[in-house]
Design an enzyme around this catalytic site. Structure first.
Site, PDB file in Angstrom:
ATOM      1  N   ASP A 338       0.997  -1.076   0.111  1.00 17.88           N
ATOM      2  CA  ASP A 338       0.014   0.190   0.166  1.00 17.88           C
ATOM      3  C   ASP A 338       0.900   1.341   0.150  1.00 17.88           C
ATOM      4  O   ASP A 338       2.090   1.069   0.113  1.00 17.88           O
ATOM      5  CB  ASP A 338      -0.850  -0.028   1.457  1.00 17.88           C
ATOM      6  CG  ASP A 338      -1.796  -0.891   1.458  1.00 17.88           C
ATOM      7  OD1 ASP A 338      -2.080  -1.673   0.422  1.00 17.88           O
ATOM      8  OD2 ASP A 338      -2.428  -1.052   2.611  1.00 17.88           O
ATOM      9  N   ASP A 641      -5.012  -4.055   5.014  1.00 20.07           N
ATOM     10  CA  ASP A 641      -5.516  -3.411   6.203  1.00 20.07           C
ATOM     11  C   ASP A 641      -7.032  -3.628   6.392  1.00 20.07           C
ATOM     12  O   ASP A 641      -7.531  -3.963   7.388  1.00 20.07           O
ATOM     13  CB  ASP A 641      -5.186  -2.088   6.415  1.00 20.07           C
ATOM     14  CG  ASP A 641      -5.467  -0.983   5.256  1.00 20.07           C
ATOM     15  OD1 ASP A 641      -6.195  -1.504   4.161  1.00 20.07           O
ATOM     16  OD2 ASP A 641      -4.803  -0.030   5.177  1.00 20.07           O
ATOM     17  N   ASP A 645      -9.507  -6.815   2.034  1.00 24.40           N
ATOM     18  CA  ASP A 645      -8.120  -7.408   1.616  1.00 24.40           C
ATOM     19  C   ASP A 645      -7.776  -8.599   1.818  1.00 24.40           C
ATOM     20  O   ASP A 645      -6.900  -9.139   1.360  1.00 24.40           O
ATOM     21  CB  ASP A 645      -7.065  -6.572   2.282  1.00 24.40           C
ATOM     22  CG  ASP A 645      -7.004  -4.964   1.754  1.00 24.40           C
ATOM     23  OD1 ASP A 645      -7.268  -4.892   0.522  1.00 24.40           O
ATOM     24  OD2 ASP A 645      -6.499  -4.082   2.308  1.00 24.40           O
TER      25      ASP A 645
END
Ligand code: ATP
Length: 907
Positions: A338, A641, A645
């Site tokens: 990310d 997170d 996901d």
């Protein structure tokens, strides 16, 4: 301590699900704003912690006995029994000692490893969001008490049994409790008293998982009083300390044992039938040989090596949840990460406001509401008046709070929303007052899928107002007009697009804001019709500085041949600018989620391999990217997170969840949790993973040839019919002494230089690489030459056979010590000052072995037991000289192999 029932009240015989939310609160002597801290502490005293009693692991004696439960140990015990019956009492005792010492080492080390892993697991104890005294707080789940008001978000594990006070599109996965795989819809209305557990839709049960929506509930039961506590299914999960590597070693050990036994049997037959040995002598010799050659301590040492790796990773903020990840990390070839919070600091500051026709600059940095909003040539009042509608939208369409402790400002909630609160405060708006003046009636929470958030408020002047904030392209799609000082105008798409592109190219994260007036009758917000009449207010550009340490970590990945891919929900231009700042790529290729949708799975592999930045993606894209990369043979670590996901985290070879902003669902789906949400910690864990794997290879590389050398010495003596260079009991002594000393130290080795300058190992590569196999053979032969050489030399000088044997034993041990120093550096020269100095662990082990050998050689009782003789100074020098010669030979070998370029390829 089990929780007692909540305080009694007049309606306490009505089950929680059958009473109204108000009654539930009254019964619990609580209110919607939550308990205050003092009351929460009192109740914690009364009810105990919100924990289920841990089921104790296996009792100690059982664990100790299980150390003996393997075929090899049975064989050794049988051998000890046979030796005892044949009158070889010393041999029997030494074999028994080998077995017991190994069991003790295994027991102690396994216990240590388990305790270490438990301690590390506790580092990621679950948290819950609660209201205490009307304020949002993050609290440890264990501290929740009946009466606490808990907020539920997607991905949360419900922390206690809750009576829901409010629910919005709330879906809860109750499979752990009811076995029902479809998530159950929840609402706040009471249900029939006779409803079954799965139908009590106003309750949220401890241990179940929030799949979607939002909820607020009051805790009615904690700890073992909860439904899950009654059936206790979640706990007592068996922890197994096994990994692919350990299984590989185990099966190797088993096969090796059978080969060794067959070899020993053949040798026995040969010794008795061809060489005319006495059968009991021959039996003892081959038993000693089998004991010597089988690496019985290896699995325990490798478990220890892995456990040490886990501890080292934890010290670098990477908590391993599943042991196999330790190995996989070392083979990781792609890290998908990310952006926000992982590569960047997630410390947002609003830097500019883009209003129709003008740009306002914001001063100040961080969450402190200090600084002005300025525009060239304008007075402050005019600037603020112009910005006011946007600032109000930013403050009201917002769930974050700012808090000042000891002079520093911090944010509770989303950092970007925190930055919007700071921005509004810079303009003189008072968040609490405005929130009271325009209370929120309804909301559509932010979701990575639809990329916006909307709220409905009562207006102070009458009527209601809807605010929407979100990804700017999304808002441009939804709005048809823009709000200006003079009124409204049709949306000027081209100008806004250009403004977004310019801000994003600077690395700014851009957010759009819009509003519309609605009538008093509107009570709820729906997706349909949300865009009707929506007017764009403007944009805000935020800066979120890259993490310095991420920059260094990315450079490290480059030298270690690990590809790094940024997968973000943010705008492509913002992502590309941050990628550039981080040194991820000079001119990054950016692929958006929409572009990914247009690519077939079959073509995705090539695209995913060549792309550094994926922007405007949603969680499903992550899953496709991982699969495509894996299909191309990559070993993928992937961060995540949110609850969505979880599939990608499960699919990845190493799923990496954020410890700070990650949901429970993400943590549970992952192999590793980052305590600091930091990209650099992933790279540190990869580094440690490589060290662990190196150390496992060193352990194997040391153990097998030292065992092999002993075996060859005895086998050669039998085959060629000359005097045995060592007695069986002496072989057993060597194993006893070195297994608990030298055999263990390699587990503690620090990193070699250049660990992150090598390409990742192939995941499918066997532990026994061609280099290691060569090493085992070569070193075994050197051991053979050393042992027989010194034996012949001693006999030639007229030593009696006992003295010669004493020299052989000491020579073997000396070679083992010198070989240990050589093995410590598989990739570089060992002949350095640093190499010679060793580590405290190495020096301690060597010291212990030297003392044991001195006792073995010079103590009368040992001389009687092991038939040894004192060794003279010259002979002692020869022993050390042979050890040194072995090391020199191996250093030369390393040099030659490196020159030829074989070492790296074969290692
Ligand atoms: P990363 O995946 O790297 O963490 P991200 O945080 O930008 O990136 P998301 O959280 O999926 O990814 O956000 C995607 C976009 O949604 C953001 O770029 C922003 O435009 C918008 N957004 C994010 N948070 C909010 C919010 N709280 N309210 C409204 N819009 C938001």
């Amino acid at each position: 301590m089990p929780a007692k029932p909540p305080p009694a009240s007049p309606v306490s015989d009505v089950p929680w699900h059958a009473c109204t939310a108000g009654d539930a609160l009254a019964r619990l002597q609580a209110d919607r704003g939550g308990l205050d801290a003092a009351e929460a502490a009192r109740r914690l005293q009364r009810h105990g912690r919100n924990e289920l009693p841990a089921t104790g692991g296996r009792p100690g004696w059982l664990r100790f006995l299980s150390q003996f439960n393997n075929a090899l140990i049975y064989f050794l015990l049988a051998a000890a029994g046979a030796a005892g019956l044949l009158g070889h009492v010393v041999d029997a005792a030494v074999i028994a000692a080998v077995v017991v010492v190994n069991a003790i080492v295994g027991y102690v080390q396994e216990g240590k490893a388990e305790r270490a892993l438990d301690a590390i697991r506790r580092m990621i104890s679950p948290q819950a969001t609660v209201l205490r005294g009307g304020q949002r707080h993050t609290a440890a789940v264990a501290d929740l008490v009946p009466g606490d008001v808990v907020l539920l978000d997607p991905g949360d594990r419900v922390p206690a049994d809750l009576r829901l006070l409010a629910a919005r599109s709330l879906l809860i996965d109750e499979a752990v409790l009811t076995g029902e795989s479809v998530a159950a819809g929840k609402h706040e209305a009471a249900v029939d008293a006779a409803a079954a557990l799965g139908d009590r839709s106003c309750m949220a049960w401890s241990g179940t998982l929030v799949a979607a929506g939002q909820g607020v509930g009051v805790v009615v039961a904690t700890g073992s009083s909860t439904e899950i506590g009654r059936i206790s299914t979640l706990i007592g999960a068996v922890r197994t300390l096994t990994t692919p590597l350990l299984r590989q070693i185990d099966s190797f050990g088993r096969r090796f044992t059978w080969v060794a036994l067959a070899g020993a049997a053949a040798l026995f037959a040969f010794a008795v039938l061809v060489r005319g040995f006495r059968w009991d002598e021959a039996l003892m010799a081959v038993v000693a040989l089998a004991v010597g050659v089988v690496p019985e301590g290896l699995p325990a040492v490798i478990t220890i090596t892995l456990a040490i790796g886990v501890q080292r990773m934890a010290a670098r903020n990477a908590v391993i949840r599943r042991l196999p990840a330790v190995e996989t990390l070392g083979a990781t070839s792609v890290i998908c990460t990310d952006k926000t919070g992982t590569l960047t600091r997630n410390e947002m500051t609003a830097r500019q406001l883009l209003l129709p026709g003008r740009v306002l600059r914001v001063e100040g940095i961080g969450y402190a509401p200090d600084g002005r909003i300025v525009a060239d040539g304008d007075d402050a009042a005019a600037v603020l008046a112009q910005a006011a509608p946007l600032l109000r939208a930013g403050l009201l369409c917002n769930d974050a709070r700012l808090r000042q402790t000891d002079g520093t400002w911090s944010v509770e909630g989303d950092p970007m929303e925190g930055a919007l609160v700071a921005l509004a405060m810079k303009a003189g708006l008072a968040p609490d007052a405005l929130r009271v003046e325009c209370p929120r009636v309804d909301a559509i929470p932010f979701d990575a899928q639809h990329r916006f958030m909307a709220t409905l408020h009562r207006n102070a002047e009458g009527g209601r107002v809807v605010f929407v904030k979100g990804a700017p392209e999304r808002l441009l799609e939804m709005c048809s007009a823009q709000r200006e000082d003079a009124g409204t105008r049709p949306l000027d798409h081209a100008t806004w697009q250009a403004a977004i592109a310019a801000a994003a190219a600077e690395g700014e994260r851009v957010l759009g804001f819009a509003c519309k007036q609605v009538g008093d009758e509107v009570e709820r917000l729906d997706f349909e019709g949300l865009g009707d009449g929506l007017q764009l207010l403007g944009l805000v550009g935020f800066i979120d500085p890259p993490r310095e340490e991420a920059m260094a970590a990315i450079a490290e990945c480059r030298s270690a041949n690990i590809a790094v891919k940024m997968i973000t929900g943010d705008h492509g231009a913002t992502a590309a600018a941050i990628a550039r700042q981080l040194g991820l790529a000079e001119d990054p290729d950016v692929v958006t989620g929409a572009q990914l949708d247009a690519v077939a799975d079959a073509d995705l592999g090539a695209l995913a391999g060549a792309t550094e930045v994926f922007a405007r993606t949603s969680p499903e894209h992550k899953l496709r990217i991982v699969r495509a990369l894996q299909a191309g043979g990559a070993v993928v670590a992937m961060t995540g997170d949110g609850v969505n996901d979880a599939p990608a985290l499960k699919q990845a070879d190493v799923g990496v969840a954020m410890g700070g902003k990650g949901t429970e669902a993400a943590k549970e789906a992952s192999e590793m949790v980052l305590l600091d949400d930091n990209f650099a910690s992933i790279v540190a864990a990869v580094h440690e993973g490589r060290v662990v794997y190196d150390n496992v290879r060193k352990v194997v590389g040391w153990t097998l040839p030292t065992n092999g050398g002993e075996m060859l010495a005895i086998a050669t003596a039998i085959l060629f019919g000359f005097t045995m260079p060592v007695t069986p009991v002496q072989i057993l002594w060597i194993n006893l002494v070195t297994a608990v000393t030298l055999g263990l130290v390699l587990a503690f080795e620090p990193a070699e230089d250049g660990v992150m300058k090598r390409a990742p190992r192939r995941a499918s590569a066997s532990l026994l690489t061609p280099f290691l196999v060569w090493r085992v053979v070569f070193v075994s032969l050197l051991f053979l030459a050393g042992a027989l050489g010194v034996f012949a030399w001693a006999l030639g000088r007229g030593h009696e056979v006992e003295s010669a044997r004493t020299l052989v034993v000491n020579t073997i041990v000396a070679m083992e010590i010198f070989y240990l120093f050589n093995v410590r550096y598989l990739h570089t020269a060992s002949f350095t000052w640093r190499g010679a100095m060793g580590t405290p662990v190495v020096l301690g082990a060597v010291g212990a072995v030297v003392l044991a050998q001195l006792a073995f050689t010079y103590l009368p009782v040992m001389q009687a037991l092991f038939a040894t003789r004192a060794v003279g100074a010259l002979d002692g020098l020869v022993v050390v000289g042979i050890g040194l010669a072995l090391m020199l030979a191996l250093e030369a070998e390393k040099l030659v192999l490196r020159r030829l370029g074989v070492l790296e390829a074969a290692a």
